[in-house]
Design an enzyme around this catalytic site. Structure first.
Site, mmCIF file in Angstrom:
data_model
loop_
_atom_site.group_PDB
_atom_site.id
_atom_site.type_symbol
_atom_site.label_atom_id
_atom_site.label_comp_id
_atom_site.label_asym_id
_atom_site.label_seq_id
_atom_site.Cartn_x
_atom_site.Cartn_y
_atom_site.Cartn_z
ATOM 1 N N ASP A 179 0.833 -1.202 0.000
ATOM 2 C CA ASP A 179 0.000 0.000 0.000
ATOM 3 C C ASP A 179 0.872 1.258 0.000
ATOM 4 O O ASP A 179 1.875 1.315 0.714
ATOM 5 C CB ASP A 179 -0.871 -0.036 1.260
ATOM 6 C CG ASP A 179 -1.938 1.031 1.264
ATOM 7 O OD1 ASP A 179 -2.789 1.020 0.367
ATOM 8 O OD2 ASP A 179 -1.909 1.883 2.178
ATOM 9 N N GLU A 227 14.510 -15.191 0.779
ATOM 10 C CA GLU A 227 14.809 -16.302 1.699
ATOM 11 C C GLU A 227 13.915 -17.505 1.394
ATOM 12 O O GLU A 227 14.197 -18.625 1.796
ATOM 13 C CB GLU A 227 14.551 -15.873 3.164
ATOM 14 C CG GLU A 227 15.527 -14.853 3.694
ATOM 15 C CD GLU A 227 15.035 -14.219 5.011
ATOM 16 O OE1 GLU A 227 14.073 -14.723 5.626
ATOM 17 O OE2 GLU A 227 15.625 -13.182 5.402
HETATM 18 C C1 NOJ Z 1 -4.358 2.950 -1.019
HETATM 19 C C2 NOJ Z 1 -5.517 2.035 -0.768
HETATM 20 O O1 NOJ Z 1 -5.790 1.309 -1.930
HETATM 21 C C3 NOJ Z 1 -6.652 2.909 -0.323
HETATM 22 O O2 NOJ Z 1 -7.872 2.207 -0.293
HETATM 23 C C4 NOJ Z 1 -6.306 3.505 1.015
HETATM 24 O O3 NOJ Z 1 -7.317 4.409 1.392
HETATM 25 C C5 NOJ Z 1 -4.968 4.258 0.956
HETATM 26 N N1 NOJ Z 1 -3.960 3.552 0.232
HETATM 27 C C6 NOJ Z 1 -4.449 4.498 2.349
HETATM 28 O O4 NOJ Z 1 -4.041 3.295 2.928
#
Ligand code: NOJ
Length: 558
Positions: A207, A257
């Site tokens: 993310d 790993e």
């Molecule tokens: C990207 C994620 O796909 C989204 O849904 C989220 O709100 C933001 N990152 C923050 O984590």
């Protein structure tokens, strides 16, 4: 499972757990529901699934606010359910990727709670606490805006009730940013990776993979002329900082790993909305991450020139670093493709020099335009066949295989995306692409669960789009996807070279794979002829042997 580089060509299906399938009838999707529907995914023919966060979370940002990185939220089931899901998927030959949320956690994470409770606690340095500016410290430390609207800093209250320091949250106020300069954070994430790899996970979707490292001097961001606050993407101190490279290399070593285990390589896919692609591809250069989503392709307008340019630049840039491209038409943050392509403006026209746009802002801009749903679906089908014919991997966001459209008219009181509140009700946010899937039957809840009211209401119009109806319909979008995935797997050409076909040009986009299969997409208004050969699959039936407008065909030219 073999240990070949499966990730270079994988078709990965994104499960948004809350909206995929409800096993216990509480109106929320869950892990037992996911396990029960795995045979559906196996018959579709996907290679892997990516599961959006399933961790314990107050769900202020749909689970991207993680309170415990090693658990499963009770809403989704138990830890044992998750282990059973992984095993059941593997049994069907489906690999499992999960979400890693390393930029921020939930304000309910015990370490943030400890940091809040005591300004002298060592946990304080795991986050970004800073004194405010101004005489009473009542101004935020920088002028940065949060991605969901409002300031990126929130002031704390000291245990004695006096106003305290501020903490940084690039997203919701309940999502404090981790301080990656502190080795405890670095070690903790190594440990989280190993924790899940040891439990059989095949990889992670990372993310906001372009934001963990930060410039410690925390400079103010530039405010664009005419604006009152900086764009959330403006602070150079936050985005794409040099410190990311060390983190990526470290994670790659952890994944490597596991290369020689019977299960084979564990992989990463980065979520980074970086434009142009030249600043993105270092992330997938040797020794760093495996793949990264090609978001320009997701955002590109349905225009031949824009698509051609994006494919060209993306393919060339990735080839330059030896990484596969990773195509994607939608996810839980973007307007569903079948709706976007039914509008007068279908996305960013990269050929006209336009730059990529923040997904939430692009969605909000397009939302007010009316949708021609038949046109949108026709183009979404054509786009899917285009994406699946390109070299590299491809992602399918749940429901794309059913041709689902965006639910643009959800009642305001049901909106859950933090953007809605933080933007002062100016930006509705992303709930419209997160509506629970229609599985069967003729009316909501369309077999989403054994009982219960889905957490977001499904539209009546989905009665004709249920999985049950489409699986048995030879002309359905589902059947087109299944056929495309089957051909992709069966024909070695789909793992071969990519080259523009001699018929490419103008409104006709055409390329071949290994000189054996041609993919032709007609963006123009008039039907076009196809190269000689056997027609393998079309997104829309041919008319008198010609490929109609807004359609894609795959031709065997050997
Ligand atoms: C990207 C994620 O796909 C989204 O849904 C989220 O709100 C933001 N990152 C923050 O984590």
């Amino acid at each position: 499972m073999s240990s070949e580089q499966w990730w270079r060509n994988a078709v990965v299906y994104q499960i948004y757990p809350r909206s995929f399938a409800d096993g216990n009838g509480d109106g929320m999707g869950d892990v037992p529901g996911m396990t029960a529907r795995l045979p559906y995914l196996a018959s579709l023919g996907v290679d892997a699934v990516w599961v959006s966060p399933w961790y314990p979370s107050p769900m202020n940002d749909g689970g991207y606010d993680v309170a415990d990185y090693r658990g499963i939220d009770p809403m989704f089931g138990t830890f044992v359910d998750a282990i059973e899901f992984i095993a059941a998927a593997h049994k069907l030959g489906i690999r499992v990727l999960i979400d890693l949320v390393p930029n921020h956690c939930s304000s309910e994470h015990p370490w943030f709670q400890a940091a809040l409770a005591d300004p002298d606690a060592p946990e304080r340095d795991l986050f970004w606490f800073r004194p405010g500016r101004g005489t009473n410290g009542d101004q935020p430390p920088t002028n940065w805006a949060s991605m969901f609207g409002g300031p990126a800093w929130t002031r704390t209250t000291n245990p004695d009730g006096s106003p305290g320091d501020w903490y940084l949250h690039m997203f919701d106020v309940t999502q404090p940013d981790w301080n990656w300069d502190n080795p405890v954070v670095v070690d903790e994430f190594d440990d989280i990776l190993r924790f899940w790899f040891d439990r059989g996970i095949d990889g992670f979707r990372i993310d906001v993979a372009d934001s963990m490292a930060k410039d410690r001097s925390l400079p103010d961001a530039t405010v664009a002329p005419g604006a009152t606050e900086p764009h959330p993407r403006a602070p150079d101190a936050i985005w794409n900082q040099p410190g990311l490279e060390a983190i990526q290399r470290r994670w790659r070593k952890v994944a490597d790993e596991y290369v020689d285990t019977p299960q084979g390589p564990r992989v990463f896919v980065a979520e980074a909305y970086l434009d142009p692609v030249d600043i993105l591809v270092p992330y997938v250069s040797p020794g760093r991450l495996h793949t990264t989503f090609n978001f320009n392709a997701l955002e590109s307008a349905w225009l031949a020139e824009s698509q051609r340019l994006v494919i060209n630049t993306t393919y060339t840039a990735h080839r330059g670093v030896g990484a596969p491209t990773t195509w994607v038409l939608g996810n839980h943050d973007n307007v569903r493709v079948a709706t976007r392509f039914g509008k007068a403006e279908t996305g960013v026209d990269f050929a006209s020099g336009r730059e990529a746009e923040e997904p939430i802002l692009l969605a909000n801009r397009l939302r007010v335009l009316p949708t021609d749903s038949a046109l949108g679906l026709r183009r979404a089908r054509a786009a899917a066949m285009l994406e699946l014919a390109l070299p590299g991997g491809a992602y399918i966001y749940q429901g794309e295989e059913l041709g689902l459209d965006e639910v643009e008219d959800l009642p305001e009181e049901l909106l859950q995306d933090p953007t809605w509140e933080r933007s002062g009700h100016k930006i509705r946010g992303r709930d419209g692409c997160r509506v629970p899937l229609p599985w069967s039957g003729d009316e909501p809840p369309f077999g989403f669960g054994p009982s219960g009211v889905p957490w977001l209401p499904q539209p009546e119009r989905w009665a004709g789009s249920t999985a049950e109806k489409q699986v048995s319909d030879p002309n359905s979008t589902w059947t087109m996807y299944r056929e495309a995935l089957r051909l992709r797997k069966e024909l070695p050409a789909f793992r071969g070279d990519f080259a523009w076909h001699e018929s490419d040009g103008g409104d006709v986009l055409a390329f071949s794979r290994d000189d054996e299969v041609a993919c032709v997409v007609n963006f123009g208004a008039e039907p076009v002829s196809l190269p000689d050969g056997e027609v393998l699959l079309t997104s829309t039936p041919l008319v008198d042997g010609l490929l109609p407008s807004d359609a894609t065909a795959w031709i065997a030219t050997w």
